[in-house]
Design an enzyme around this catalytic site. Structure first.
Site, PDB file in Angstrom:
ATOM      1  N   LYS A 103       0.187   4.251  -0.233  1.00 51.48           N
ATOM      2  CA  LYS A 103      -0.433   5.463   0.345  1.00 51.48           C
ATOM      3  C   LYS A 103      -0.194   6.647  -0.611  1.00 51.48           C
ATOM      4  O   LYS A 103      -0.223   6.477  -1.826  1.00 51.48           O
ATOM      5  CB  LYS A 103       0.111   5.737   1.741  1.00 51.48           C
ATOM      6  CG  LYS A 103       0.068   4.500   2.630  1.00 51.48           C
ATOM      7  CD  LYS A 103       0.272   4.827   4.064  1.00 51.48           C
ATOM      8  CE  LYS A 103       0.463   3.535   4.859  1.00 51.48           C
ATOM      9  NZ  LYS A 103       0.078   3.642   6.232  1.00 51.48           N
TER      10      LYS A 103
ATOM     11  N   HIS B  28      -9.705   1.319   4.559  1.00 48.84           N
ATOM     12  CA  HIS B  28      -8.444   1.453   5.305  1.00 48.84           C
ATOM     13  C   HIS B  28      -8.667   2.406   6.481  1.00 48.84           C
ATOM     14  O   HIS B  28      -9.435   3.369   6.373  1.00 48.84           O
ATOM     15  CB  HIS B  28      -7.353   1.994   4.369  1.00 48.84           C
ATOM     16  CG  HIS B  28      -5.987   1.924   4.956  1.00 48.84           C
ATOM     17  ND1 HIS B  28      -5.531   2.843   5.862  1.00 48.84           N
ATOM     18  CD2 HIS B  28      -4.978   1.028   4.778  1.00 48.84           C
ATOM     19  CE1 HIS B  28      -4.291   2.520   6.218  1.00 48.84           C
ATOM     20  NE2 HIS B  28      -3.930   1.430   5.564  1.00 48.84           N
TER      21      HIS B  28
ATOM     22  N   GLY C 173       1.965   2.145  10.703  1.00 50.27           N
ATOM     23  CA  GLY C 173       2.925   3.242  10.572  1.00 50.27           C
ATOM     24  C   GLY C 173       3.566   3.657  11.888  1.00 50.27           C
ATOM     25  O   GLY C 173       4.191   4.710  11.975  1.00 50.27           O
TER      26      GLY C 173
ATOM     27  N   GLU D  28      -5.913  -4.973  10.357  1.00 46.61           N
ATOM     28  CA  GLU D  28      -4.893  -3.948  10.568  1.00 46.61           C
ATOM     29  C   GLU D  28      -5.201  -3.195  11.856  1.00 46.61           C
ATOM     30  O   GLU D  28      -5.991  -2.229  11.834  1.00 46.61           O
ATOM     31  CB  GLU D  28      -4.886  -2.959   9.408  1.00 46.61           C
ATOM     32  CG  GLU D  28      -4.554  -3.578   8.073  1.00 46.61           C
ATOM     33  CD  GLU D  28      -3.888  -2.575   7.145  1.00 46.61           C
ATOM     34  OE1 GLU D  28      -2.777  -2.855   6.694  1.00 46.61           O
ATOM     35  OE2 GLU D  28      -4.464  -1.493   6.914  1.00 46.61           O
TER      36      GLU D  28
ATOM     37  N   SER E  22       2.960  -2.342  10.391  1.00 49.25           N
ATOM     38  CA  SER E  22       4.402  -2.363  10.631  1.00 49.25           C
ATOM     39  C   SER E  22       5.050  -3.718  10.350  1.00 49.25           C
ATOM     40  O   SER E  22       5.945  -4.149  11.068  1.00 49.25           O
ATOM     41  CB  SER E  22       4.712  -1.885  12.060  1.00 49.25           C
ATOM     42  OG  SER E  22       4.270  -0.550  12.234  1.00 49.25           O
TER      43      SER E  22
ATOM     44  N   ASN F 225       0.884  -1.179   0.000  1.00 44.90           N
ATOM     45  CA  ASN F 225       0.000   0.000   0.000  1.00 44.90           C
ATOM     46  C   ASN F 225       0.914   1.220   0.000  1.00 44.90           C
ATOM     47  O   ASN F 225       1.486   1.564   1.033  1.00 44.90           O
ATOM     48  CB  ASN F 225      -0.893  -0.014   1.245  1.00 44.90           C
ATOM     49  CG  ASN F 225      -1.684   1.281   1.381  1.00 44.90           C
ATOM     50  OD1 ASN F 225      -1.819   2.039   0.413  1.00 44.90           O
ATOM     51  ND2 ASN F 225      -2.212   1.526   2.579  1.00 44.90           N
TER      52      ASN F 225
ATOM     53  N   GLU G  77      -6.974   4.744   7.572  1.00 43.93           N
ATOM     54  CA  GLU G  77      -6.707   6.159   7.244  1.00 43.93           C
ATOM     55  C   GLU G  77      -7.897   6.773   6.513  1.00 43.93           C
ATOM     56  O   GLU G  77      -8.204   7.953   6.703  1.00 43.93           O
ATOM     57  CB  GLU G  77      -5.400   6.271   6.432  1.00 43.93           C
ATOM     58  CG  GLU G  77      -4.194   6.037   7.325  1.00 43.93           C
ATOM     59  CD  GLU G  77      -2.940   5.537   6.619  1.00 43.93           C
ATOM     60  OE1 GLU G  77      -2.874   5.587   5.378  1.00 43.93           O
ATOM     61  OE2 GLU G  77      -2.024   5.079   7.330  1.00 43.93           O
TER      62      GLU G  77
HETATM   63  C1  PEP Z   1      -0.945   0.102   5.799  1.00 47.25           C
HETATM   64  O1  PEP Z   1      -0.850   1.229   5.330  1.00 47.25           O
HETATM   65  O2  PEP Z   1      -1.902  -0.609   5.472  1.00 47.25           O
HETATM   66  C2  PEP Z   1       0.093  -0.367   6.723  1.00 47.25           C
HETATM   67  C3  PEP Z   1      -0.024  -1.547   7.253  1.00 47.25           C
HETATM   68  O3  PEP Z   1       1.149   0.505   6.948  1.00 47.25           O
HETATM   69  P1  PEP Z   1       2.539   0.140   7.696  1.00 47.25           P
HETATM   70  O4  PEP Z   1       3.015  -1.167   7.123  1.00 47.25           O
HETATM   71  O5  PEP Z   1       3.425   1.278   7.373  1.00 47.25           O
HETATM   72  O6  PEP Z   1       2.225   0.015   9.151  1.00 47.25           O
END
Ligand code: PEP
Length: 250
Positions: A11, A95, A173, A167, A212, A9, A97
């Site tokens: 972003k 998501h 992040g 998630e 992460s 992803n 976000e």
């Molecule tokens: C994501 O954006 O779905 C995500 C898991 O980000 P990160 O791996 O940076 O935590």
């Protein structure tokens, strides 16, 4: 045996030049890998670039959002059919976000999920609790409510054509990863909730972990019984890191 899937992803990162280098690195690193499926979800303006660089290879591509309408006066929105025009296989839906920063709700996420299926796209439907919700002991209620939004609308048959991504918001992040046992527990809960409607769909359902994931922790997460791969944010922006995670899914 479920086949593992690793999805990047991106972003709102990237430019034409840096994307080119990143995609070249990913293509070269993943070319020989055959044991899992791989994809990148890129910003809309770079779908054409992803399509031209990835078509014919073993890395699929997709988008990070869509609008639930087929067309119309929705300034700034992108219709499902537009993603199909650019060869997308996947689209991320709901998501955290989008939920947290763009006022997306279970209702809008479910409408987008249905629209993705109608267009023949594979939704990657994201669920997950905040830190406050985990500490309050309501992780399962939160995840169940998010999942039920699509189960009640699209049904188990809809989920049969989708991917779910667990998630935890506190892990996205932040550098804090759910432990393999923490993640496994929620993945098993998701599978069991789908099984209440259809046990075959539940057994076949691909449930990704996101939050992460790095090369250093991917193998232990992917080794868990109900973790079928990862949705990767930050580490998907560095070709060697993303390729190492793809290798861990072999
Ligand atoms: C994501 O954006 O779905 C995500 C898991 O980000 P990160 O791996 O940076 O935590």
């Amino acid at each position: 045996m479920r086949r593992k899937l690793v999805v990047g992803n991106w972003k709102m990162y990237g430019r034409l030049a840096s994307n080119k280098a990143l995609l070249e690195g990913v293509v070269a690193g993943v070319r020989e890998l055959k044991g899992a499926d791989y994809a990148v979800c890129v910003p809309y303006p770079y779908l054409a670039q992803a399509q031209s660089m990835l078509q014919g290879g073993n890395v699929a591509w997709g988008a990070q959002n869509l609008n639930q309408h087929e067309e119309g006066a929705y300034t700034g929105a992108v219709a499902p059919g537009m993603l199909v025009d650019f060869g997308c296989r996947y689209v991320i839906i709901g998501h955290s976000e989008r939920r947290g920063l763009f006022q997306e709700t279970n209702v809008s996420a479910s409408a987008k999920f249905d629209a993705a299926l109608r267009a023949g796209l594979t939704p990657i439907f994201c669920v997950g609790e905040t830190l406050a919700e985990r500490e309050a002991g309501v992780t399962e209620q939160v995840v169940a409510t998010q999942l039920d939004a699509v189960l009640n609308s699209a049904g188990a048959q809809g989920l049969a054509k989708a991917v779910v991504a667990y998630e935890p918001v506190w892990a996205i992040g932040t550098g804090k990863t759910a432990s393999p046992d923490q993640a496994q527990a929620v993945h098993a809960f998701i599978r069991q909730r789908v099984a209440q409607q259809d046990s075959h769909v539940a057994q076949a359902l691909c449930i990704l972990y996101g939050g992460s994931v790095k090369a250093a922790n991917a193998s232990e997460l992917f080794a868990m019984q109900d973790i079928d791969g990862g949705l990767i944010g930050g580490a998907s922006l560095v070709a060697n890191d993303f390729v190492a995670i793809c290798r861990a899914a072999q």
